[in-house]
Write an enzyme that holds these catalytic residues in place. Structure first.
Site, PDB file in Angstrom:
ATOM      1  CB  SER A   1      -0.893   0.023   1.243  1.00 31.50           C
ATOM      2  OG  SER A   1      -1.388   1.342   1.418  1.00 31.50           O
TER       3      SER A   1
ATOM      4  CG  HIS B   1      -3.869  -1.698  -1.661  1.00 29.64           C
ATOM      5  ND1 HIS B   1      -4.990  -2.423  -1.997  1.00 29.64           N
ATOM      6  CD2 HIS B   1      -4.226  -0.932  -0.602  1.00 29.64           C
ATOM      7  CE1 HIS B   1      -5.981  -2.112  -1.179  1.00 29.64           C
ATOM      8  NE2 HIS B   1      -5.550  -1.205  -0.316  1.00 29.64           N
TER       9      HIS B   1
ATOM     10  CG  ASP C   1      -5.021   2.238   0.950  1.00 24.43           C
ATOM     11  OD1 ASP C   1      -5.991   1.481   0.783  1.00 24.43           O
ATOM     12  OD2 ASP C   1      -3.924   1.853   1.407  1.00 24.43           O
TER      13      ASP C   1
ATOM     14  CG  MET D   1      -8.143   6.894   2.849  1.00 19.13           C
ATOM     15  SD  MET D   1      -7.243   6.840   4.401  1.00 19.13           S
ATOM     16  CE  MET D   1      -6.479   5.218   4.271  1.00 19.13           C
TER      17      MET D   1
ATOM     18  CG  HIS E   1      -9.214   0.046  -0.358  1.00 18.92           C
ATOM     19  ND1 HIS E   1      -8.579  -0.184   0.853  1.00 18.92           N
ATOM     20  CD2 HIS E   1     -10.544  -0.021  -0.103  1.00 18.92           C
ATOM     21  CE1 HIS E   1      -9.495  -0.380   1.788  1.00 18.92           C
ATOM     22  NE2 HIS E   1     -10.693  -0.276   1.241  1.00 18.92           N
TER      23      HIS E   1
ATOM     24  CG  MET F   1     -11.144   3.027   2.351  1.00 12.17           C
ATOM     25  SD  MET F   1      -9.563   2.942   3.195  1.00 12.17           S
ATOM     26  CE  MET F   1      -8.474   3.123   1.785  1.00 12.17           C
TER      27      MET F   1
ATOM     28  CG  MET G   1     -11.521  -3.033   5.343  1.00 11.64           C
ATOM     29  SD  MET G   1     -10.071  -2.555   4.373  1.00 11.64           S
ATOM     30  CE  MET G   1      -9.033  -1.762   5.602  1.00 11.64           C
TER      31      MET G   1
ATOM     32  CG  ASP H   1      -6.213  -2.913   3.109  1.00 12.27           C
ATOM     33  OD1 ASP H   1      -5.119  -2.647   3.639  1.00 12.27           O
ATOM     34  OD2 ASP H   1      -6.853  -2.105   2.404  1.00 12.27           O
TER      35      ASP H   1
END
Ligand code: DX5
Ligand code: ZN
Length: 239
Positions: free
Chosen positions: A16, A41, A43, A45, A74, A76, A145, A181
């Site tokens: 990540s 990966h 992330d 957010m 991913h 979020m 998660m 994750d």
């Protein structure tokens, strides 16, 4: 429909970049790939669905040329549907949305498929495995998660190992990956690998101690996680 093309359950390590140098994503992605990672990966957010903000589709687009393999995005964020097209255009190979991000998960998953990406669905720690039972034929990946999403460097929640085993049974012979994750290390990877996971996201456990100037540390960290996971699968099969 899920695509069976190229599908396998070999262990894949997905660092990540949340734990990478944010001023240097391009070289960081090149370094981890050169050091043997399988997927990258990413992330995303929004400071609303999770209590932290990272970056959006423009950053994904900027780092895309620095990734040869799979860019695993991913999300979020909530809402998620209005942004799917932008992340697909930014070059995401996999787009993962959260079960908890909105009321119309089935529609979200169809939108990811229509955008031409592989379809991932993520479950927060308190969300039961059965939440995705009726979308199993729409997905390519389930992201379990093993921390509450928002930050790197948190401790692995061990109760999630049973969830992984339950999901593995629910999947049956469908070509659906189980991704883990949060808090993945060479100590926790064996638990989830033995329970049926094949994609291991690791932020701090890959990037700690290394840098683009000392990328061999990334390589050592990636190998340590992979070897621990592969050994656990071997032991499980032999038992
Ligand atoms: C958590 C993120 C993870 C995180 C993993 O919200 O989705 O990808 O960066 O970091 P580590 O491996 O440090 O727990
Ligand atoms: Zn993640």
């Amino acid at each position: 429909m899920t695509s069976k093309q190229g599908f396998n359950r070999d262990i894949k390590i997905a660092p990540s970049i949340l734990s990478a140098d944010f001023a240097n994503f391009g070289l960081e992605c090149e370094a981890i790939e050169a050091q043997g990672c399988d997927w990258v990966h990413v992330d995303v957010m929004d400071g609303h669905f999770v209590p932290n903000i990272t970056f959006g589709p423009q950053t994904c687009k900027a780092i895309r040329p620095h990734i040869k393999g799979v860019m695993d995005v991913h999300l979020m964020i909530a809402p998620v549907d209005p942004y799917i097209e932008a992340f697909a255009e930014a070059g995401a190979d996999v787009i993962t949305a959260h079960v908890e991000a909105g009321p119309h998960l089935d529609r979200t998953l169809q939108a990811i498929r229509s955008a031409g990406c592989r379809v991932g669905v993520a479950l927060n720690p308190a969300t039961p495995a059965e939440a995705i039972e009726f979308v199993l034929d729409r997905i390519d990946l389930i992201c379990v998660m093993t921390v509450n999403p928002g930050f790197g460097g948190q401790s692995f929640i061990e109760a999630m190992v049973a969830k992984v085993a339950r999901l593995r049974a629910l999947i049956g012979d469908r070509p659906v990956h189980i991704e883990i994750d949060g808090g993945v290390t060479a100590k926790t990877a064996p638990l989830v690998a033995a329970a049926g996971a094949d994609v291991l996201v690791a932020g701090s456990a890959v990037f700690s101690g290394g840098s683009v100037a000392t990328p061999q540390v990334y390589g050592q960290n990636i190998r340590a996680i992979r070897e621990a996971a592969v050994a656990a699968i071997r032991a499980e099969k032999a038992a």
